[in-house]
Design an enzyme around this catalytic site. Structure first.
Site, short mmCIF file in Angstrom:
data_model
loop_
_atom_site.label_atom_id
_atom_site.label_comp_id
_atom_site.label_asym_id
_atom_site.label_seq_id
_atom_site.Cartn_x
_atom_site.Cartn_y
_atom_site.Cartn_z
N ARG A 84 -0.19 -54.64 31.27
CA ARG A 84 0.67 -55.14 32.34
C ARG A 84 0.14 -54.63 33.68
O ARG A 84 -0.32 -55.40 34.52
CB ARG A 84 2.11 -54.70 32.11
N ASP A 85 0.12 -53.33 33.90
CA ASP A 85 -0.42 -52.79 35.15
C ASP A 85 -1.91 -53.11 35.25
O ASP A 85 -2.44 -53.40 36.33
CB ASP A 85 -0.19 -51.28 35.22
N HIS B 199 -3.17 -56.28 37.03
CA HIS B 199 -3.44 -56.27 38.48
C HIS B 199 -4.93 -56.17 38.76
O HIS B 199 -5.45 -56.81 39.68
CB HIS B 199 -2.76 -55.05 39.13
N SER C 128 4.14 -45.94 42.91
CA SER C 128 3.42 -47.21 42.96
C SER C 128 2.23 -47.21 43.91
O SER C 128 1.31 -48.02 43.77
CB SER C 128 4.39 -48.33 43.39
N HIS D 79 5.88 -42.64 36.27
CA HIS D 79 4.75 -43.57 36.19
C HIS D 79 3.82 -43.26 37.35
O HIS D 79 4.17 -43.48 38.51
CB HIS D 79 5.28 -45.01 36.28
N HIS E 143 0.12 -43.18 39.63
CA HIS E 143 -1.12 -43.85 40.01
C HIS E 143 -2.09 -42.80 40.56
O HIS E 143 -1.68 -41.72 40.98
CB HIS E 143 -0.86 -44.96 41.02
#
Length: 336
Positions: free
Chosen positions: A12-13, A16, A167, A194, A196
């Site tokens: 999913r991520d 991108h 994010s 989550h 990054h």
């Protein structure tokens, strides 16, 4: 040994990173590998979640139905998860259909100050008996106290746990500790993180979250995700094991899954590029990277200026159309 629930949004991520062009074959290949490794939750879909395929944020190679049906057919131990942003995903068209396909875990997300919009989607998911979580995106843009207030709304709406997303890859470990500690103290449901990797802190921030009381973490194979990528899943599993935590994931098999992912679904393994660092410093959504690169190059504008201006304007996911506005403003300033 304390248990940590792992959710894997590689499919999913990671979408991108390839402009949402993952194919059904690639979905099947990675799902098989993750399932063998006993990854608890495998999250699948367009980078912006269910129903998000569009000209504005990018059109998927495959429909939501194809992505989810393919994943479901290749997951036997792992649960199938989806990311749902109200506004992109409708209840009657998108969420109902996903539940009919057989999704197991639904994570309903909003910008960190807009939890109000999640009430109906969270309620519907719980009504249908699905494992349901609330997600606060771009969480660096809110104070710890405000995050607690927004998370409490989601808890009231039926969320069984809350995940905050870094994010933009903007957090330092101390920022994570402050926010996770406040959420653990202010809510009665599990808290997750989550991360990054824009500033190279994806793993460090994830560990800071666990040490502050988080019991759920996200990670992707080889860090495959938006911008500089996510916390690298196979590293995260190894570090957690070394610290004495249990995830239920087979280390050798998740290492194998990462090798397969690199070979089969990644044009390039994520690295921390110069623009990723600036994006993290500016606090700009990592999913903007491809759009910023393309438009900046087209108009011969320095990407770094674009990121800092987007950060100044506090632009968030779903506002990709503002990138061109910012670039054109910078062109005008340069001419003056």
């Amino acid at each position: 040994m304390k248990s940590i629930l792992i959710s894997d949004p590689t499919l999913r991520d990671g979408n991108h990173a390839v402009a949402h062009q993952l194919s059904a074959k690639q979905i099947a290949t990675y799902c098989e590998a993750a399932d063998k490794a006993a990854v608890p939750i495998v999250e699948v879909g367009h980078g912006n979640g269910l129903g998000a395929s569009s000209l504005q944020v990018g059109e998927s190679k495959e429909t939501d139905v194809v992505l989810l049906e393919t994943a479901k057919a290749h997951l036997h131990t792992s649960k199938l998860g989806i990311h749902v942003i109200p506004g992109f995903a409708t209840i009657n068209r998108d969420l109902k259909r996903a539940i009919e396909i057989g999704v197991d875990v639904i994570r309903v997300a909003s910008h960190c100050t807009e939890a109000d919009i999640t009430q109906r989607h969270l309620g519907y998911s719980r009504e249908k008996g699905k494992e349901t979580y609330g997600v606060l995106m771009m969480s660096h843009m809110a104070s710890a106290d405000l995050l607690v207030e927004e998370a409490q709304k989601m808890e009231l709406y039926g969320a069984e746990g809350i995940i905050i997303m870094d994010s933009a890859g903007a957090y330092l470990p101390s920022d994570v500790t402050e926010r996770i500690s406040a959420l653990v103290e202010g809510l009665s449901i599990p808290i997750g993180f989550h991360g990054h990797n824009n500033l190279g802190l994806g793993i460090a921030n994830s560990i800071a979250a666990v040490e502050a009381g988080a019991t759920m973490l996200d990670g992707t194979a080889r860090g495959f995700g938006a911008g500089a990528g996510n916390a690298q899943l196979e590293v995260l599993i190894a570090v957690l094991a070394k610290m004495g935590y249990t995830t239920g994931i087979d280390l050798y098999k998740i290492l194998d899954a990462a090798d397969i992912a690199e070979r089969e679904i990644m044009p390039l393994v994520p690295i921390i590029k110069s623009e990723s660092i600036v994006s993290g410093l500016a606090g700009v959504f990592s999913g903007f990277s491809k759009h910023v690169t393309r438009i900046s190059n087209e108009y011969k504008v320095d990407q770094r200026d674009v990121y800092f201006e987007l950060g100044r304007r506090k632009v968030v996911a779903g506002q990709e159309d503002l990138i061109i506005e910012v670039v054109l403003d910078l062109v005008k300033r340069k001419k003056k």
